[in-house]
Design a protein around this motif. Structure first.
Motif, PDB file in Angstrom:
ATOM      1  N   VAL A 111      77.075   7.415  -0.465  1.00  0.00           N
ATOM      2  CA  VAL A 111      76.929   7.606  -1.910  1.00  0.00           C
ATOM      3  C   VAL A 111      77.359   9.037  -2.178  1.00  0.00           C
ATOM      4  CG1 VAL A 111      75.273   7.753  -3.820  1.00  0.00           C
ATOM      5  CG2 VAL A 111      75.054   5.936  -2.107  1.00  0.00           C
ATOM      6  N   VAL A 112      78.203   9.220  -3.206  1.00  0.00           N
ATOM      7  CA  VAL A 112      78.736  10.543  -3.517  1.00  0.00           C
ATOM      8  C   VAL A 112      78.205  11.011  -4.865  1.00  0.00           C
ATOM      9  CG1 VAL A 112      80.829  11.896  -3.895  1.00  0.00           C
ATOM     10  CG2 VAL A 112      80.819  10.063  -2.198  1.00  0.00           C
ATOM     11  N   TYR A 150      75.852  11.440   0.668  1.00  0.00           N
ATOM     12  CA  TYR A 150      74.666  10.863   1.305  1.00  0.00           C
ATOM     13  C   TYR A 150      75.076   9.644   2.122  1.00  0.00           C
ATOM     14  CZ  TYR A 150      72.283  13.266  -2.594  1.00  0.00           C
ATOM     15  OH  TYR A 150      71.831  14.179  -3.508  1.00  0.00           O
ATOM     16  N   SER A 151      74.327   9.331   3.171  1.00  0.00           N
ATOM     17  CA  SER A 151      74.521   8.073   3.894  1.00  0.00           C
ATOM     18  C   SER A 151      73.403   7.118   3.503  1.00  0.00           C
ATOM     19  CB  SER A 151      74.539   8.302   5.410  1.00  0.00           C
ATOM     20  OG  SER A 151      73.293   8.785   5.860  1.00  0.00           O
ATOM     21  N   THR A 152      73.716   5.826   3.564  1.00  0.00           N
ATOM     22  CA  THR A 152      72.741   4.785   3.242  1.00  0.00           C
ATOM     23  C   THR A 152      72.361   4.026   4.507  1.00  0.00           C
ATOM     24  OG1 THR A 152      74.307   2.966   2.897  1.00  0.00           O
ATOM     25  CG2 THR A 152      73.927   4.454   1.022  1.00  0.00           C
ATOM     26  N   PHE A 210      68.918   1.163  -1.905  1.00  0.00           N
ATOM     27  CA  PHE A 210      69.415   1.821  -0.708  1.00  0.00           C
ATOM     28  C   PHE A 210      68.304   2.409   0.141  1.00  0.00           C
ATOM     29  CE2 PHE A 210      73.116   2.277  -3.566  1.00  0.00           C
ATOM     30  CZ  PHE A 210      74.034   1.601  -2.794  1.00  0.00           C
ATOM     31  N   GLY A 211      67.092   2.450  -0.375  1.00  0.00           N
ATOM     32  CA  GLY A 211      66.048   3.163   0.336  1.00  0.00           C
ATOM     33  C   GLY A 211      66.335   4.646   0.247  1.00  0.00           C
ATOM     34  N   PRO A 212      65.690   5.444   1.057  1.00  0.00           N
ATOM     35  CA  PRO A 212      65.958   6.884   0.972  1.00  0.00           C
ATOM     36  C   PRO A 212      67.375   7.198   1.460  1.00  0.00           C
ATOM     37  CG  PRO A 212      64.300   6.421   2.657  1.00  0.00           C
ATOM     38  CD  PRO A 212      64.657   5.121   2.008  1.00  0.00           C
TER      39      PRO A 212
END
Length: 77
Positions: free
Chosen positions: A40-41, A32-34, A13-15
């Motif tokens: 992502v939770v 989080y956003s990808t 996903f990278g950072p």
């Protein structure tokens, strides 16, 4: 194709970018956003059997506060 000796690899996903969280230490429920337009939770693990559901291999259940999802939705809009 995976052989019996290989584990499937998770996507890269990278950072991840924090969308919403319940603290500042990073050790609490967070959304989080990808870079793929997904989220992502991070939350508390819930055992599928105790929840009365079946979860396929590679997936898991996590519990997060509803207000965290509300905040994440607002921040992603």
């Amino acid at each position: 194709m995976n052989t019996d000796d290989e584990l499937p690899t998770a996507p890269s996903f990278g950072p991840l970018q924090v969308v919403a969280n319940k603290c500042t230490a990073g050790h609490c429920p967070t959304v989080y956003s990808t870079s793929y337009g997904t989220v992502v939770v991070q939350g508390y693990t819930v055992q599928p059997a105790s929840a009365g559901v079946t979860v396929p291999d590679g997936e898991c259940l996590v519990e997060v506060p509803v207000d965290l999802l509300t905040e994440a939705t607002r921040n992603l809009s």
